[in-house]
Design a protein around this motif. Structure first.
Motif, PDB file in Angstrom:
ATOM      1  N   GLY A  19     114.575 -71.488  20.525  1.00 36.32           N
ATOM      2  CA  GLY A  19     114.290 -71.285  19.102  1.00 36.32           C
ATOM      3  C   GLY A  19     115.560 -71.407  18.286  1.00 36.32           C
ATOM      4  N   LYS A  20     115.453 -71.104  16.988  1.00 36.72           N
ATOM      5  CA  LYS A  20     116.648 -71.162  16.120  1.00 36.72           C
ATOM      6  C   LYS A  20     116.826 -69.829  15.433  1.00 36.72           C
ATOM      7  N   SER A  21     118.072 -69.427  15.343  1.00 36.91           N
ATOM      8  CA  SER A  21     118.383 -68.194  14.622  1.00 36.91           C
ATOM      9  C   SER A  21     118.428 -68.512  13.131  1.00 36.91           C
ATOM     10  N   ASN A  22     118.509 -67.468  12.333  1.00 32.45           N
ATOM     11  CA  ASN A  22     118.641 -67.633  10.888  1.00 32.45           C
ATOM     12  C   ASN A  22     119.829 -68.546  10.563  1.00 32.45           C
ATOM     13  N   GLU A  23     120.896 -68.473  11.374  1.00 40.04           N
ATOM     14  CA  GLU A  23     122.118 -69.272  11.128  1.00 40.04           C
ATOM     15  C   GLU A  23     121.984 -70.702  11.624  1.00 40.04           C
ATOM     16  N   PHE A  24     120.791 -71.089  12.107  1.00 40.54           N
ATOM     17  CA  PHE A  24     120.531 -72.442  12.600  1.00 40.54           C
ATOM     18  C   PHE A  24     121.191 -72.693  13.955  1.00 40.54           C
ATOM     19  N   ILE A  25     121.415 -71.624  14.718  1.00 39.58           N
ATOM     20  CA  ILE A  25     121.985 -71.760  16.057  1.00 39.58           C
ATOM     21  C   ILE A  25     120.818 -71.796  17.051  1.00 39.58           C
ATOM     22  N   ILE A  26     120.922 -72.694  18.047  1.00 38.80           N
ATOM     23  CA  ILE A  26     119.882 -72.734  19.081  1.00 38.80           C
ATOM     24  C   ILE A  26     120.034 -71.492  19.960  1.00 38.80           C
ATOM     25  N   VAL A  27     118.911 -70.803  20.185  1.00 38.45           N
ATOM     26  CA  VAL A  27     118.933 -69.604  21.028  1.00 38.45           C
ATOM     27  C   VAL A  27     117.878 -69.789  22.113  1.00 38.45           C
ATOM     28  N   GLU A  28     118.267 -69.552  23.370  1.00 39.40           N
ATOM     29  CA  GLU A  28     117.284 -69.611  24.450  1.00 39.40           C
ATOM     30  C   GLU A  28     117.156 -68.218  25.053  1.00 39.40           C
ATOM     31  N   PHE A  29     115.936 -67.838  25.388  1.00 41.75           N
ATOM     32  CA  PHE A  29     115.718 -66.505  25.970  1.00 41.75           C
ATOM     33  C   PHE A  29     114.498 -66.551  26.874  1.00 41.75           C
ATOM     34  N   GLU A  30     114.487 -65.622  27.868  1.00 43.63           N
ATOM     35  CA  GLU A  30     113.370 -65.582  28.787  1.00 43.63           C
ATOM     36  C   GLU A  30     112.143 -65.045  28.063  1.00 43.63           C
ATOM     37  N   GLY A  31     111.019 -65.704  28.219  1.00 41.55           N
ATOM     38  CA  GLY A  31     109.824 -65.232  27.522  1.00 41.55           C
ATOM     39  C   GLY A  31     108.676 -66.184  27.780  1.00 41.55           C
ATOM     40  N   ASP A  32     107.482 -65.804  27.355  1.00 37.53           N
ATOM     41  CA  ASP A  32     106.359 -66.704  27.625  1.00 37.53           C
ATOM     42  C   ASP A  32     105.901 -67.428  26.355  1.00 37.53           C
ATOM     43  N   THR A  33     105.092 -68.438  26.594  1.00 39.24           N
ATOM     44  CA  THR A  33     104.761 -69.372  25.519  1.00 39.24           C
ATOM     45  C   THR A  33     103.967 -68.734  24.380  1.00 39.24           C
ATOM     46  N   SER A  34     103.390 -67.552  24.617  1.00 41.30           N
ATOM     47  CA  SER A  34     102.620 -66.900  23.546  1.00 41.30           C
ATOM     48  C   SER A  34     103.527 -66.520  22.372  1.00 41.30           C
ATOM     49  N   LEU A  35     104.857 -66.505  22.620  1.00 40.44           N
ATOM     50  CA  LEU A  35     105.795 -66.130  21.542  1.00 40.44           C
ATOM     51  C   LEU A  35     106.055 -67.288  20.569  1.00 40.44           C
ATOM     52  N   ILE A  36     105.701 -68.505  20.979  1.00 38.04           N
ATOM     53  CA  ILE A  36     106.013 -69.679  20.150  1.00 38.04           C
ATOM     54  C   ILE A  36     105.325 -69.571  18.795  1.00 38.04           C
ATOM     55  N   GLY A  37     106.129 -69.756  17.742  1.00 38.49           N
ATOM     56  CA  GLY A  37     105.589 -69.636  16.384  1.00 38.49           C
ATOM     57  C   GLY A  37     105.825 -68.267  15.777  1.00 38.49           C
ATOM     58  N   GLN A  38     106.498 -67.375  16.548  1.00 44.10           N
ATOM     59  CA  GLN A  38     106.754 -66.022  16.018  1.00 44.10           C
ATOM     60  C   GLN A  38     108.254 -65.759  15.912  1.00 44.10           C
ATOM     61  N   PHE A  39     108.604 -64.798  15.060  1.00 54.08           N
ATOM     62  CA  PHE A  39     109.982 -64.317  15.039  1.00 54.08           C
ATOM     63  C   PHE A  39     110.151 -63.319  16.183  1.00 54.08           C
ATOM     64  N   VAL A  40     111.267 -63.455  16.913  1.00 51.10           N
ATOM     65  CA  VAL A  40     111.524 -62.563  18.050  1.00 51.10           C
ATOM     66  C   VAL A  40     112.933 -62.006  17.890  1.00 51.10           C
ATOM     67  N   ASP A  41     113.105 -60.695  18.094  1.00 48.52           N
ATOM     68  CA  ASP A  41     114.454 -60.108  18.041  1.00 48.52           C
ATOM     69  C   ASP A  41     115.071 -60.159  19.426  1.00 48.52           C
TER      70      ASP A  41
END
Ligand code: 5AD
Ligand code: SF4
Length: 458
Positions: free
Chosen positions: A420-442
């Motif tokens: 995903g992308k952070s507010n600063e436009f940095i690519i962030v990768e994290f362990e998680g499942d596909t149901s999170l796609i389309g949501q904001f995650v902390d």
């Protein structure tokens, strides 16, 4: 007859001719996000005509290639693809092929397509996409070749976009460019600056926010010059403030900004508006005043750095990205060193470097260029090496911090990870499942590389 009545007549004639026949379209856009957005509008029109969409061109009844002209390599690629489509047409003679986008606005290119690529049925210019149904109808009636590359003053306001993503949307706010940077084809293929009405933009963003869209990207060749053609001062910062007041949990981004219009009012608006991302893409192009002048960029390195320093004084961590052109005609080693110096000084979070590409019809194309291609490639490698080491170092500042990330897709590099992308436009990768796609995650950042950071869901 009004335009609306003509559209309705064309739509019903197409429906009559096609009757029950299959209608599958393959629409492929190249280049910048504005062009991708035009591609979504083309899809919107085709959807109204009853077309479904496929990603597989061999299944398509209609193919539209929405082209880019910014660099020669993009044009060569499209010509290669058009060439390969001759086979498809032989296999399916009823296939209709149309070419749209920036390449078509150059008459030598449209003529070349017409003369040498008989598999193409029609060519349509960047501001003429509303002519596509009419051109399509002519083809269905048996016309051999159609072309409309007129410049229309029409934003296709009423054309609904078929958006490729449900949680991220692009909203073009202005079209064209008045700057005539000497290397750039855009002013010749996209015409002069035309801003959309603020009310139309606000209504579109309100609608997207109500639908739950999480990221809205305002687009323009010079997005921060928005409203200059309407004679309105500070129209862009005012637009940002107005959009910031719309209800909903979403981020506002914008691209691309011209340094000459990066005003104090714009920077104030970015800091004041909580929905506006804390990131600015500010194309530098070159870190040498002589080259900037030859490029007709209308700012100096000092002025650019003043803007950067003003931002960093308010937030030392503020994220900046930029575009660089390597090997502008006769760029000397000393001038290139100037670019490396600015890169070193500003420490951009990311850069988008391009080797200069000669565009026929532009001012720079007339310059006799003495710099060798190998030298340009070597400079490109030096620039990329420098940026990789800067990113690797500066991304470390995020370790241990919390970031709010919009989860966009599965990671292409790590199994079980989401990118995903952070507010600063940095690519962030994290362990998680596909149901999170389309949501904001902390997430909490636990590691940094030179192209992304790694996080852990909190
Ligand atoms: N050659 C190389 N890069 C170019 N760009 C625009 N025109 C050219 C060209 N002729 C780059 C600029 C611009 C980005 C979108 O494309 O860096 O900011
Ligand atoms: Fe091209 Fe310059 Fe206009 Fe950007 S500002 S689109 S680089 S002419």
């Amino acid at each position: 007859m009004t335009k609306m009545n003509t559209d309705n007549r064309i739509f019903s004639e197409i429906n009559q001719i096609l009757d029950d026949s299959p209608r599958l379209a393959y629409v492929r856009s190249f280049g910048c996000q504005l062009n991708v957005s035009d591609g979504e509008k083309i899809k919107g029109m085709l959807k109204k005509l009853g077309y479904g969409f496929t990603e597989d061109e061999t299944r398509a009844d209609l193919i539209i290639l929405n082209t880019c002209a910014v660099r020669e390599s993009a044009e060569d690629r499209v010509f290669g693809i058009i060439g390969s489509m001759k086979k498809l047409k032989e296999l399916k003679p009823s296939l209709i092929i149309g070419i749209s986008g920036c390449m078509t606005a150059q008459s030598h290119i449209s003529e070349r397509i017409k003369k040498s690529y008989r598999q193409v049925d029609f060519v349509v210019g960047t501001s003429a996409i509303r002519s596509i149904p009419g051109l399509l109808l002519d083809c269905l009636k048996g016309r051999k070749f159609g072309m409309d590359i007129e410049e229309y003053d029409d934003f296709s306001e009423s054309v609904e976009q078929v958006r490729s993503c449900s949680f991220k949307a692009s909203v073009p706010i202005m079209f064209g460019c008045n700057n005539f940077c000497t290397y750039c084809i855009v002013p010749y293929v996209r015409g002069r600056e035309r801003s959309r009405r603020q009310e139309d933009i606000v209504a579109e963003v309100e609608q997207l926010a109500a639908e739950g869209c999480k990221e809205i990207m305002l687009l323009g060749q010079n997005v921060n010059s928005y409203g200059n053609d309407l004679g309105e001062k500070n129209a862009f910062p005012r637009l940002l403030r107005r959009l910031n007041g719309i209800d909903g949990d979403f981020t506002i981004r914008f691209m691309s900004s011209h340094p000459k219009d990066a005003s104090k009012e714009l920077i104030d608006a970015i800091f004041d508006c909580e929905k506006v991302a804390k990131h600015l893409h500010l194309p530098l192009q070159s870190g040498d005043n002589g080259v900037l002048e030859r490029m007709n960029r209308r700012y100096t390195v000092e002025k650019y750095l003043e803007t950067v320093d003003g931002i960093r004084r308010r937030d030392p961590d503020f994220s900046l990205t930029t575009d660089i052109i390597v090997g502008f005609p006769n760029e000397t080693e000393g001038e290139f060193q100037g670019t490396l110096d600015v890169i070193e000084r500003v420490k951009f979070d990311n850069i988008y470097p391009f080797i200069y590409s000669r565009r026929s019809g532009t001012k720079a194309a007339e310059i006799q260029d003495e710099t060798r291609d190998e030298e340009k490639s070597a400079r490109m490698r030096r620039l990329l090496d420098l940026q990789h080491s800067i990113s690797a170092e500066s991304y470390k500042r995020f370790i241990g911090r919390r970031m709010r990330v919009l989860a966009e897709d599965v990671s292409k590099k790590r199994k079980g990870y989401i990118a995903g992308k952070s507010n600063e436009f940095i690519i962030v990768e994290f362990e998680g499942d596909t149901s999170l796609i389309g949501q904001f995650v902390d997430v909490e950042i636990i590691d940094a590389m030179n192209w992304a950071v790694i996080g852990k869901i909190i």
